[in-house]
Motif scaffolding. Structure first.
Motif: not given
Length: 192
Positions: A62-66, A71-73
């Motif tokens: 997963d990745v978190v960015f602009f 995140s999916d969870d």
């Protein structure tokens, strides 16, 4: 008390009383470096982007960015894109919140990166840092300050990883080139 980290240094994310941290914020700050021109010094806005790549057994999951703020969870959340930097005058320009208690057990590392989506190099950046803050009380725990600029467009900043029953933060501080977190994957993998 803040720990000023050096490249490669790791610190435990245990509280002074022996308890574990439950929620942390990885803050990123920067300013545009002044450039000398024909009519004196001036600055050009610099758009850096913070990302957090979540890994399970050295595989990105997963990745978190602009463009993907949560995140999916739901355990990792980006506070939003800052297009210019330096707004906080030493404060965080972008931040990623991590709820350590909600991270699924299979996630063992979160790598934090910063990249110039517009392709500007770090020669145009000054006073760049990442810092880890205890989100429950606002206390800064650790800070890693980047040294000087360079002809690169990204940095693999730090990682938060499982260590026994708790978590550790390791300052990485390796330069890389790429406009997105996908471009940085070959540079991230050696640090897992």
């Amino acid at each position: 008390m803040t720990v000023n980290m050096t490249k490669g240094q790791a610190i435990s994310l245990q509280k002074n009383d022996g308890g574990a941290l439950t929620a942390v914020r990885m803050g990123l700050g920067w300013q545009a470096a002044p450039r000398r021109g024909l009519f004196g010094s001036r600055t050009r806005e610099v758009d850096l982007d913070a990302s957090a790549v979540l890994f399970a057994d050295k595989q990105p999951v997963d990745v978190v960015f602009f463009r993907h703020l949560v995140s999916d969870d739901g355990s990792v959340r980006h506070t939003g894109d800052n297009l210019v930097g330096g707004v906080g005058q030493g404060g965080d320009d972008e931040a990623i919140l991590v709820d350590l208690q909600r991270i699924p057990v299979h996630i063992d590392q979160i790598v934090f990166t910063v990249n110039s989506f517009t392709g500007q190099t770090f020669q145009e950046v000054q006073n760049a840092f990442c810092r880890l803050v205890d989100e429950t009380n606002g206390q800064e725990l650790a800070r890693y300050t980047l040294d000087g600029g360079g002809q690169y467009t990204a940095q693999i900043m730090a990682k938060v990883h499982r260590a026994g029953a708790g978590w550790q933060m390791t300052a990485i501080g390796n330069p890389a080139n790429g406009r997105t977190f996908q471009d940085l994957m070959p540079s991230i993998l050696p640090h897992l």
